[in-house]
Structure formats: structure tokens, C-alpha cells
Design an enzyme around this catalytic site. Structure first.
Site, PDB file in Angstrom:
ATOM      1  N   HIS A 178     -10.717   1.628 -38.893  1.00 13.53           N
ATOM      2  CA  HIS A 178     -10.210   3.297 -38.666  1.00 13.53           C
ATOM      3  C   HIS A 178      -9.375   3.649 -39.621  1.00 13.53           C
ATOM      4  CE1 HIS A 178      -8.870   6.338 -35.997  1.00 13.53           C
ATOM      5  NE2 HIS A 178      -7.624   6.325 -36.840  1.00 13.53           N
ATOM      6  N   GLU A 179      -8.487   2.931 -40.097  1.00 15.81           N
ATOM      7  CA  GLU A 179      -7.489   3.419 -41.208  1.00 15.81           C
ATOM      8  C   GLU A 179      -8.277   3.262 -42.649  1.00 15.81           C
ATOM      9  OE1 GLU A 179      -5.009   4.716 -40.506  1.00 15.81           O
ATOM     10  OE2 GLU A 179      -4.951   3.681 -38.217  1.00 15.81           O
ATOM     11  N   HIS A 203      -9.637   6.778 -43.259  1.00 15.29           N
ATOM     12  CA  HIS A 203      -8.837   7.756 -43.602  1.00 15.29           C
ATOM     13  C   HIS A 203      -8.608   7.659 -45.007  1.00 15.29           C
ATOM     14  CE1 HIS A 203      -7.174   9.521 -39.934  1.00 15.29           C
ATOM     15  NE2 HIS A 203      -6.955   8.406 -39.239  1.00 15.29           N
TER      16      HIS A 203
END
Length: 491
Positions: free
Chosen positions: A256-257, A260
């Protein structure tokens, strides 16, 4: 030097200082000694004051006025659009208020972490009340008579209103609830059990980061209470967390990170340290993290490869084949924590927070009643009671740092991700073959080309519409979820 050149040189210095401020936040969450909180609050307040003064500097207004009728290319016009917006918004907020918000929210992070560890809502309530009062004051300065919540939302998703999101989420919620009810009636796949070495989890999480295109020469992976991504351009850092009983938490927080982080890393380098050199909105940002984590990372093809990596790292961990592993990764299960929620129920967590924080900002809900309101809504939406504050209103860092208006961008990002996934599948027909080999480059290259490289060049919804060929809608996300979970649960 032309007015445009002078403005951009000044802006680059401002953006560089903003990156330094972000590094202070990263350090506070990862390396800072526990006792340094009060001093860090002063440091953050000082740099916030410097940044605010630069963003409202009268010279910026003079440069903008001089460029009002200038003939500039599309990139320069986009830069000016962001600078004008920033100058106008920041000029409405008193410098003392901006500094106070930075100081209080920096101090609040440590208070929240202590309250969470001690299951002590009462110790957090006073500073949360102060944060809400400060953010409402800021919203009043920005709103020009409109809804206070919309003024804060505009920081994270420019051009979107609370009512627009409420309508979109109103279409999502009943469909998600119906699908969730059907899934809960069906036999559940086996859950992962056992203990998994945390050092081995971190090693595999770094492998996953690189599989998804994270450039470790311009980044690093650390541990934090709440996973996050920080920075842009040439220095983009991520954090994750480990749980010896739940390696999926570590792996999917990392993926997920990385979504980003690679968004920030893949923006056109020509935009470095300019307003175009960062993700255009949090909704678009979340579309990247969520499509990496879910549509790619939890796909049948990719989990087939991940199953082999898990066997190599942990030996026989109780799940015998790739198909069972895929079902286990996507298992719908009761839980309290938003960041650990399965793909089907995740948005229900977000929609609850959206409604609560709109009520807080409107003055319809007081901080003293927030815990009860949270617990009541959770029981209504999920069918069981919150057992302790760290599983309830103390679980997220967002409100302690004043991020009101941020939560709905998680679900908006899921909507955007549904649209992008549909378009990406059409454009990369052999994607599953690639993912089954642990090769995510076909997916990440398509996202880099169609979304990430543009940075702030286009408006948020324009980015998605250009990539997908149609305006964003919740329909692709709902269709994807229905197909996926009907398949897994044989509905």
C-alpha cells in the site's frame, strides 16, 4: 529574470522547505526519542510559520498579477494554477493560527500514541477538542460562508464537496452491505495461523517493495505504529509494521505505502520541487496505493507467486496450495482495524469516519460524545461491539494530526482504483501471466505512464478520466468486488 522565472525560483525554495518539514514528521514517527515531543512541536511550529509567510508573501501576488495575461505553455499554466490556489487559500489563514495548528498537532501525536497504548480516551480528549476548534477556525477563514467541512476537504481533494461524496458513498454503502451479508452466510476460507518471524517479514516486505517498483536508492523502509509514506521526488520513505501472528498486515501495508511512494518517485523529474512535483490529490494518491495493494497484490495471479515466497521464507505454514492461499489472503473476517480490514469491508470503516467527522465539523457532534457515537455506529455497521479504545476511536493517527477531510479520500481512491483497474486490464491483456511470475512491471508501467508521471499537471478527476476514457464512477469498483467475492465464496 522574467516574473515567471522569479516566481518559480521562489516557489522551489518554498517546496524544499516543505520537504524539510515533512522530514521532521517522518523522524517523529520513526526515530525521535519519546521525550522530544514538546521541542519537536516548537520546531514544527517554527517551520510552519516560515512556510506560511512565504506562501502569502506579497511578492508572490505581484508576480502572479504580472503573469495574469502572459502567454505560457500548458505546464507553466498548471504551475500558476497551483500557486494561485495556494496563495489565495493561505492568505485567508492568519499566520498565528497556522503556527498554532502545527504546534498543537505535533504535540498531539505523542499524546495520542500514549492514550492508545494505555486505552485512555480521556487523556486524548482535551487536545482533540482543541484540534477540532483550531481546524474549525481555519475552515471558517477558508469557507466564505460555505460548509466548513468542504473547506477542509478541499485541501485533500480539490474541487470535490462533501455532498458529492455523500451521494457516491450512498450508492456504495448498501451494495457493500448486501454483498457482505451474503459472504457472511457462506463457508469461510481458512485463516492464516501460527507465528511468523518478524525479521523474515521485513525481509520479504522489502522484496515486495522492489517488485512493485520502489526505488530503494531514493527511499527506505522503516517500522512505525501507523504505516505511512513521506516525501517526494528523490527522497520518498515508507514505513510498515509487523505482527508475529499476521504477516499479511506487514506485506499489504508495505505494498500500500509503495503505491503512494512510487507515485511520488515516478512524477516527471522536470517537476521536481515545484507544485506539479507531488501527487495531485489524496484521492488519486489512494487510487495508486489501493490498486497496488488490492487489484494487483491480492489478485489470484500475484498471490500464487506470493505463496511460493511465503513457503521459502517460513516453510510449511499450514496452507497447502495456491488457490487456498488466494482465498485466505482475501478472507472476509470480523475485525476492528481499518488498515487491517479486508477489501470488501474496508470502505464501511471509511464511510463511518466520514460521517462522524462531518458531524464534528458541523458542530452536530461533540468530542465528549465521539466515543459513544463511534461505538454505536460500529455496532450498527459491523454487527458486534468495540472491545477497547485502541480498536475504536483511538486506532487512527489522522485526527490527532488534524487531518479532517482526509478520510473520505480513501474510499474515493478505491473508486478511482476500480476505474483504473478496468482500463488497465483492457490495455495489458497478459497481466495475469506476468503477475503469476512475480512481475508487476506491466501494471506499474501502465500506471506510471497514465497517472503517476503527470503529478499535478491535471485536475484530480481529469487524471482519472484521461487514463480511463470516462468520468470516474463507483460502478467498476462494485462490479469488481461482486465478481471477486462471489467467485471466492461461491455465491
Amino acid at each position: 529574470m522574467t516574473a515567471y522565472d522569479a516566481l518559480m525560483a521562489f516557489t522551489r525554495e518554498t517546496e524544499a522547505l516543505a520537504q524539510i518539514a515533512g522530514r521532521l514528521d517522518w523522524d517523529q514517527e520513526t526515530m525521535m526519542p519519546r521525550g522530544a515531543g514538546p521541542q519537536r512541536g516548537e520546531e514544527c511550529a517554527a517551520i510552519a510559520g516560515v512556510l506560511h509567510a512565504r506562501r502569502i508573501d506579497p511578492q508572490v501576488g505581484e508576480w502572479l498579477a504580472a503573469l495574469e495575461d502572459a502567454e505560457l505553455d500548458a505546464t507553466a499554466q498548471a504551475q500558476l494554477r497551483h500557486i494561485r490556489r495556494s496563495h489565495a487559500r493561505n492568505s485567508k489563514v492568519p499566520a498565528a493560527l497556522a503556527t498554532r495548528i502545527a504546534r498543537v498537532t505535533s504535540e498531539a501525536q505523542g499524546i495520542w500514541a500514549e492514550a492508545r497504548a494505555n486505552e485512555d480516551v480521556a487523556s486524548f480528549t482535551p487536545i482533540l477538542k482543541e484540534i477540532i476548534a483550531l481546524r474549525r477556525e481555519e475552515a471558517q477563514a477558508l469557507s466564505e460562508g460555505g460548509p466548513l467541512y468542504d473547506a477542509l476537504l478541499d485541501d485533500y481533494e480539490p474541487g470535490t464537496t462533501g455532498d458529492e461524496l455523500a451521494a457516491m458513498f450512498g450508492a456504495l454503502r448498501p451494495a457493500l452491505a448486501e454483498l457482505r451479508a451474503a459472504v457472511r452466510e457462506a463457508p469461510a476460507p481458512p485463516a492464516l495461523t501460527g507465528r511468523f518471524d518478524e525479521a523474515a517479514q521485513m525481509a520479504l516486505s522489502r522484496t515486495l517493495a522492489e517488485v512493485f517498483g520502489y526505488d530503494m536508492t531514493h527511499g527506505r523502509v522503516d517500522k512505525a505504529v501507523h504505516p505511512f509514506s513521506s516525501g517526494s521526488g528523490l527522497d520518498v520513505r515508507i514505513t510498515t509494521r509487523t505482527n508475529p501472528e499476521d504477516p499479511f498486515n506487514c506485506f499489504y501495508s508495505t505494498i500500500h505505502e509503495v503505491g503512494h511512494a512510487t507515485y511520488e518517485q515516478n512524477i516527471d523529474r522536470a517537476y521536481l520541487l515545484t507544485p506539479l512535483g507531488a501527487g495531485v490529490s489524496m484521492g488519486v494518491h489512494e487510487s495508486q496505493s489501493r490498486i497496488y495493494e488490492n487489484q494487483i497484490g491480492r489478485s489470484r495471479a500475484f498471490t500464487g507467486w506470493l505463496f511460493g515466497q511465503m513457503r521459502d521464507a517460513f516453510g510449511d505454514f499450514g496452507i497447502g496450495d495456491e488457490e487456498t492461499f488466494y482465498a485466505s489472503v482475501n478472507r472476509v473476517a470480523d475485525g476492528y482495524i481499518r488498515t487491517e480490514a479486508d477489501e470488501l469491508q474496508y470502505n464501511l470503516h471509511v464511510l463511518m469516519r466520514f460521517d462522524l467527522e462531518r458531524a464534528l465539523m458541523a458542530g452536530d457532534l461533540g468530542v465528549a460524545d465521539l466515543e459513544a457515537a463511534w461505538n454505536d455506529r460500529f455496532a450498527a455497521d459491523f454487527g458486534f461491539a468495540v472491545d477497547k479504545p485502541s480498536n475504536g476511536m483511538l486506532q487512527d493517527v489522522h485526527w490527532s494530526v488534524g487531518l479532517f477531510g482526509y478520510f473520505p479520500t480513501y474510499s474515493l481512491g478505491n473508486v478511482y482504483a476500480g476505474c483504473l483497474h478496468e482500463a488497465m486490464r483492457a490495455a495489458v491483456p497478459d497481466l495475469d501471466d506476468q503477475l503469476s511470475r512475480g512481475d508487476a512491471s506491466g501494471a506499474t508501467a501502465w500506471l506510471r505512464e497514465n497517472v503517476q508521471r503527470h503529478g499535478g499537471l491535471y485536475a484530480p478527476r481529469e487524471v482519472i478520466a484521461r487514463a480511463c476514457g470516462a468520468a470516474p464512477s463507483e460502478a467498476p469498483l462494485l462490479a469488481y468486488l461482486k465478481q471477486k467475492f462471489s467467485d471466492i465464496y461461491d455465491l
